[in-house]
Design a protein around this motif. Sequence first.
Motif, PDB file in Angstrom:
ATOM      1  N   ALA A   1      32.524  40.197  34.327  1.00  0.00           N
ATOM      2  CA  ALA A   1      32.081  39.331  35.429  1.00  0.00           C
ATOM      3  C   ALA A   1      30.626  39.605  35.795  1.00  0.00           C
ATOM      4  O   ALA A   1      30.218  39.418  36.942  1.00  0.00           O
ATOM      5  N   ALA A   2      29.837  40.023  34.805  1.00  0.00           N
ATOM      6  CA  ALA A   2      28.461  40.462  35.085  1.00  0.00           C
ATOM      7  C   ALA A   2      27.592  39.366  35.708  1.00  0.00           C
ATOM      8  O   ALA A   2      26.557  39.656  36.302  1.00  0.00           O
ATOM      9  N   TYR A   3      28.010  38.094  35.554  1.00  0.00           N
ATOM     10  CA  TYR A   3      27.216  36.994  36.100  1.00  0.00           C
ATOM     11  C   TYR A   3      27.913  36.323  37.279  1.00  0.00           C
ATOM     12  O   TYR A   3      27.550  35.223  37.677  1.00  0.00           O
ATOM     13  N   SER A   4      28.917  36.963  37.835  1.00  0.00           N
ATOM     14  CA  SER A   4      29.733  36.324  38.873  1.00  0.00           C
ATOM     15  C   SER A   4      28.920  35.954  40.111  1.00  0.00           C
ATOM     16  O   SER A   4      29.267  35.000  40.804  1.00  0.00           O
ATOM     17  N   ALA A   5      27.855  36.686  40.389  1.00  0.00           N
ATOM     18  CA  ALA A   5      27.064  36.383  41.585  1.00  0.00           C
ATOM     19  C   ALA A   5      26.378  35.021  41.479  1.00  0.00           C
ATOM     20  O   ALA A   5      25.908  34.488  42.483  1.00  0.00           O
ATOM     21  N   TYR A   6      26.344  34.449  40.264  1.00  0.00           N
ATOM     22  CA  TYR A   6      25.701  33.148  40.090  1.00  0.00           C
ATOM     23  C   TYR A   6      26.638  31.979  40.392  1.00  0.00           C
ATOM     24  O   TYR A   6      26.228  30.825  40.350  1.00  0.00           O
ATOM     25  N   ILE A   7      27.888  32.280  40.671  1.00  0.00           N
ATOM     26  CA  ILE A   7      28.854  31.218  40.995  1.00  0.00           C
ATOM     27  C   ILE A   7      28.673  30.813  42.451  1.00  0.00           C
ATOM     28  O   ILE A   7      28.769  31.653  43.351  1.00  0.00           O
ATOM     29  N   GLU A   8      28.381  29.530  42.690  1.00  0.00           N
ATOM     30  CA  GLU A   8      28.343  29.090  44.087  1.00  0.00           C
ATOM     31  C   GLU A   8      29.493  28.151  44.420  1.00  0.00           C
ATOM     32  O   GLU A   8      29.868  28.022  45.577  1.00  0.00           O
ATOM     33  N   ASP A   9      30.055  27.524  43.416  1.00  0.00           N
ATOM     34  CA  ASP A   9      31.208  26.649  43.639  1.00  0.00           C
ATOM     35  C   ASP A   9      32.385  27.490  44.140  1.00  0.00           C
ATOM     36  O   ASP A   9      32.882  28.370  43.429  1.00  0.00           O
ATOM     37  N   PRO A  10      32.842  27.243  45.379  1.00  0.00           N
ATOM     38  CA  PRO A  10      33.887  28.106  45.954  1.00  0.00           C
ATOM     39  C   PRO A  10      35.239  27.970  45.240  1.00  0.00           C
ATOM     40  O   PRO A  10      36.116  28.811  45.428  1.00  0.00           O
ATOM     41  N   GLU A  11      35.377  26.942  44.423  1.00  0.00           N
ATOM     42  CA  GLU A  11      36.637  26.757  43.695  1.00  0.00           C
ATOM     43  C   GLU A  11      36.723  27.666  42.461  1.00  0.00           C
ATOM     44  O   GLU A  11      37.797  27.858  41.890  1.00  0.00           O
ATOM     45  N   LEU A  12      35.580  28.160  42.024  1.00  0.00           N
ATOM     46  CA  LEU A  12      35.567  28.960  40.796  1.00  0.00           C
ATOM     47  C   LEU A  12      35.721  30.444  41.132  1.00  0.00           C
ATOM     48  O   LEU A  12      35.000  30.961  41.999  1.00  0.00           O
ATOM     49  N   PRO A  13      36.642  31.149  40.468  1.00  0.00           N
ATOM     50  CA  PRO A  13      36.844  32.561  40.797  1.00  0.00           C
ATOM     51  C   PRO A  13      35.672  33.430  40.361  1.00  0.00           C
ATOM     52  O   PRO A  13      35.137  33.278  39.270  1.00  0.00           O
ATOM     53  N   ARG A  14      35.284  34.352  41.252  1.00  0.00           N
ATOM     54  CA  ARG A  14      34.210  35.297  40.940  1.00  0.00           C
ATOM     55  C   ARG A  14      34.768  36.573  40.315  1.00  0.00           C
ATOM     56  O   ARG A  14      34.031  37.393  39.790  1.00  0.00           O
ATOM     57  N   SER A  15      36.055  36.763  40.470  1.00  0.00           N
ATOM     58  CA  SER A  15      36.692  37.960  39.922  1.00  0.00           C
ATOM     59  C   SER A  15      38.033  37.562  39.337  1.00  0.00           C
ATOM     60  O   SER A  15      38.715  36.671  39.862  1.00  0.00           O
ATOM     61  N   ILE A  16      38.436  38.260  38.279  1.00  0.00           N
ATOM     62  CA  ILE A  16      39.751  37.996  37.705  1.00  0.00           C
ATOM     63  C   ILE A  16      40.847  38.334  38.719  1.00  0.00           C
ATOM     64  O   ILE A  16      41.942  37.765  38.672  1.00  0.00           O
ATOM     65  N   PHE A  17      40.513  39.210  39.671  1.00  0.00           N
ATOM     66  CA  PHE A  17      41.546  39.633  40.613  1.00  0.00           C
ATOM     67  C   PHE A  17      41.813  38.600  41.709  1.00  0.00           C
ATOM     68  O   PHE A  17      42.688  38.789  42.541  1.00  0.00           O
ATOM     69  N   GLU A  18      41.065  37.498  41.670  1.00  0.00           N
ATOM     70  CA  GLU A  18      41.391  36.375  42.553  1.00  0.00           C
ATOM     71  C   GLU A  18      42.544  35.567  41.980  1.00  0.00           C
ATOM     72  O   GLU A  18      43.062  34.663  42.643  1.00  0.00           O
ATOM     73  N   VAL A  19      42.932  35.877  40.754  1.00  0.00           N
ATOM     74  CA  VAL A  19      43.947  35.073  40.074  1.00  0.00           C
ATOM     75  C   VAL A  19      45.276  35.837  40.064  1.00  0.00           C
ATOM     76  O   VAL A  19      45.308  37.028  39.738  1.00  0.00           O
ATOM     77  N   GLU A  20      46.316  35.135  40.413  1.00  0.00           N
ATOM     78  CA  GLU A  20      47.648  35.743  40.547  1.00  0.00           C
ATOM     79  C   GLU A  20      48.110  36.396  39.240  1.00  0.00           C
ATOM     80  O   GLU A  20      47.937  35.836  38.158  1.00  0.00           O
ATOM     81  N   GLY A  21      48.692  37.564  39.375  1.00  0.00           N
ATOM     82  CA  GLY A  21      49.268  38.229  38.207  1.00  0.00           C
ATOM     83  C   GLY A  21      48.275  39.060  37.416  1.00  0.00           C
ATOM     84  O   GLY A  21      48.632  39.687  36.422  1.00  0.00           O
ATOM     85  N   SER A  22      47.024  39.091  37.873  1.00  0.00           N
ATOM     86  CA  SER A  22      45.980  39.763  37.076  1.00  0.00           C
ATOM     87  C   SER A  22      46.082  41.285  37.116  1.00  0.00           C
ATOM     88  O   SER A  22      45.678  41.954  36.163  1.00  0.00           O
ATOM     89  N   ARG A  23      46.599  41.822  38.195  1.00  0.00           N
ATOM     90  CA  ARG A  23      46.541  43.283  38.366  1.00  0.00           C
ATOM     91  C   ARG A  23      47.365  44.045  37.332  1.00  0.00           C
ATOM     92  O   ARG A  23      47.100  45.215  37.078  1.00  0.00           O
ATOM     93  N   GLU A  24      48.338  43.385  36.722  1.00  0.00           N
ATOM     94  CA  GLU A  24      49.155  44.058  35.709  1.00  0.00           C
ATOM     95  C   GLU A  24      48.550  43.924  34.313  1.00  0.00           C
ATOM     96  O   GLU A  24      48.994  44.606  33.384  1.00  0.00           O
ATOM     97  N   VAL A  25      47.561  43.039  34.135  1.00  0.00           N
ATOM     98  CA  VAL A  25      47.080  42.787  32.771  1.00  0.00           C
ATOM     99  C   VAL A  25      45.567  42.888  32.586  1.00  0.00           C
ATOM    100  O   VAL A  25      45.097  42.862  31.448  1.00  0.00           O
ATOM    101  N   ALA A  26      44.816  43.015  33.681  1.00  0.00           N
ATOM    102  CA  ALA A  26      43.360  42.912  33.515  1.00  0.00           C
ATOM    103  C   ALA A  26      42.611  44.088  34.141  1.00  0.00           C
ATOM    104  O   ALA A  26      43.076  44.699  35.099  1.00  0.00           O
ATOM    105  N   LEU A  27      41.452  44.381  33.552  1.00  0.00           N
ATOM    106  CA  LEU A  27      40.460  45.216  34.226  1.00  0.00           C
ATOM    107  C   LEU A  27      39.159  44.424  34.201  1.00  0.00           C
ATOM    108  O   LEU A  27      39.023  43.447  33.468  1.00  0.00           O
TER     109      LEU A  27
END
Lengths: 404, 404
Positions: B215-241
């Motif tokens: 997510a090295a470029y996540s700060a460039y997201i301004e559209d509030p609909e787009l996730p800035r982190s994978i952890f905004e998405v359900e179920g991510s904590r068991e499969v993602a870092l």
Amino acid sequence: MVERNPNLAKLRAGYLFPEIARRKKAVIEENPEAKIISLGIGDTTEPLSGGIVSSLVEACRGMGTLEGYSGYGAEQGMGDLREKIAEKLYRGIVKPEEVYVSDGAKCDTGRLQVMFGAEATVAVQDPSYPVYVDGSVILGQTGGYNDDASQFDGIEYMRCDASNNFFPDLSALPRTDLIYFCSPNNPTGAVATKEQLKELIDFAKKNRSILIFDAAYSAYIEDPELPRSIFEVEGSREVALEINSFSKMAGFTGVRLGWSVVPQELKFEDGTPVSKDWNRVVTTLFNGASNLVQKGGLACLSDAGYSEVEEMIHYYKTNATIIKKALTEMGLEVYGGVNSPYCWARMEGKGSWEAFEEILTQAFVVTTPGAGFGPAGEGFVRFSSFGHRDDVEEAVERLRKHLG
Amino acid sequence: MVERNPNLAKLRAGYLFPEIARRKKAVIEENPEAKIISLGIGDTTEPLSGGIVSSLVEACRGMGTLEGYSGYGAEQGMGDLREKIAEKLYRGIVKPEEVYVSDGAKCDTGRLQVMFGAEATVAVQDPSYPVYVDGSVILGQTGGYNDDASQFDGIEYMRCDASNNFFPDLSALPRTDLIYFCSPNNPTGAVATKEQLKELIDFAKKNRSILIFDAAYSAYIEDPELPRSIFEVEGSREVALEINSFSKMAGFTGVRLGWSVVPQELKFEDGTPVSKDWNRVVTTLFNGASNLVQKGGLACLSDAGYSEVEEMIHYYKTNATIIKKALTEMGLEVYGGVNSPYCWARMEGKGSWEAFEEILTQAFVVTTPGAGFGPAGEGFVRFSSFGHRDDVEEAVERLRKHLG
């Protein structure tokens, strides 16, 4: 599911120093009033000197200006710092392009292990800095842990103790690809002579091994007869590389700056220069030391800066003298403490973790148990001379009281 | 003699960006009068803002005082910085102890590869940031280079191009242990939607893979609909870092600061938490980011500091808008450049190194050839929006003249 890397499962307990920090914390919680003094981890305590701070401040201010701002630099480090290291610390016996600036010797050790790969075989001094062994285990260069021997299978442990004057018996040592050797030694404080290093180089040459020479404490050598770099020894350029650091030299443990030297003559069996692969690993898996920090490093190597650095080293060495004198007067068998910031003391009749616990809970002084550096460290404790003078003097009084 | 690590022999040429620097240098030598403008490497160019510089200066000055001096810190980073990252950038959806501060995302990628070990199998987006592939090769996670396919054997390349809206066809993808995914993407500038990331997470969950989300470029997201982190998405904590960095967010490319997030729920097959091994790798092979730099990072995340950071991001994004508009008006097919600092342009009828050379030698503008990011990048060129406004405007004029 993703299988755990079996090499990580081979490791025992935690990395040594976090484990010591954990035990220290437990004692603080039980004795909230106690003033704990650390002669444990080799962590610098004295403020950076004025000239070095000024250069760091200037570097930060520069980052706020159009002309002074800089982004990514060369992964291998700023050209002027590489030149200054070659000139000031090696008096020209290595070339600037053979110097690779880094964020510290620990990180460089890890990257070197990545470069050599899982098939490399390894010899370490016993006792030695834990990262050589732990990193080799993580990279798959070893077998599993052997509980009976308190060693990892597949590593050659070169016993370095009082009986051999802390220099290994090379005649008994099987060939390995890599030989880690640290002088001035962490933890024993032993400093290898030019003759000993020549013997080591000849051994590596005969066996076609590569010597990884850890010179992180070289700035503590004042005896002009003792080599500060492996490259002062004839024949080294074909068999050795060196790692070093600003940490203990300039009080940069938290600031993070180090370097490696990989000479052009050092080659793999197929003729590939080691520097070629080192360059590839450094550029691919590292992004350079902080530009601010590199400016600070440059300041340490100016004539004025280096005088300040030498003053600080003298301060810690005076601490070492105080500690060594006290331990000796208490009747302990003590090594090191000269040309080195570490004293290495035999704790007659005690296991080293036992002695560590006793000193910690009775004198509230943190040390490092010798066994944490390898099986030959059992029965010893390392005393670090990094600390404020008052603290060192108080620690020494407490040791006299509780151990004397 | 010591055998060369066969994995290093598998790599082709040099790491991409030093290669570009080499070609740029050659053009400068041939055209000493030319003013080269770089829209190449994603390297920040604007000075750090006043508040951040002040904090850095204060940190340096503190190192010159007894009270302010600090040595080794926790390898995982300063507690207050870990807390601030969790609070300010993740609004509490990750815990401070799940945040590991580092010297940058590139270095973290290398250490993650060390942690997962040689047996891990890997999928990458094609095109993608070269370190995923090159690092995997160095660690022995791949086969050799396949000249016909311009790919390494043993890596799954997930084609992400205009035909699939830069999101891979997961139905065709064999299981791998690791899946690297970068959004906003380097190099294409594509930003994954929440639905796409949910699909990716479900796929990883089904296959019991681990998702390495960059997510090295996540700060460039301004559209509030787009996730800035994978952890905004359900179920991510068991499969993602996740890995991330202050480089592009705060202009810290040269200052060096990043972080990773490894959630407690992420586990290996045998039940060992991934965080346990990550902690071991970080403490053993890394020694923490510079204490000075961490103080600077903390300043970036204060309310005032973060406003300054956002202003800088807005500056680069305006550059991206200018570049995208010009390339589009020139009739090129352009992707990215919105919620991302990169524009990705198809160079109709040209190989990407050919287009790179043409732009460099005719317009004296440095870009990055798409093929450097993987075979699916062939025929594309990446334009970075990091640059002074004047330079970007001049570069765009030159491009119109030479390519228009």
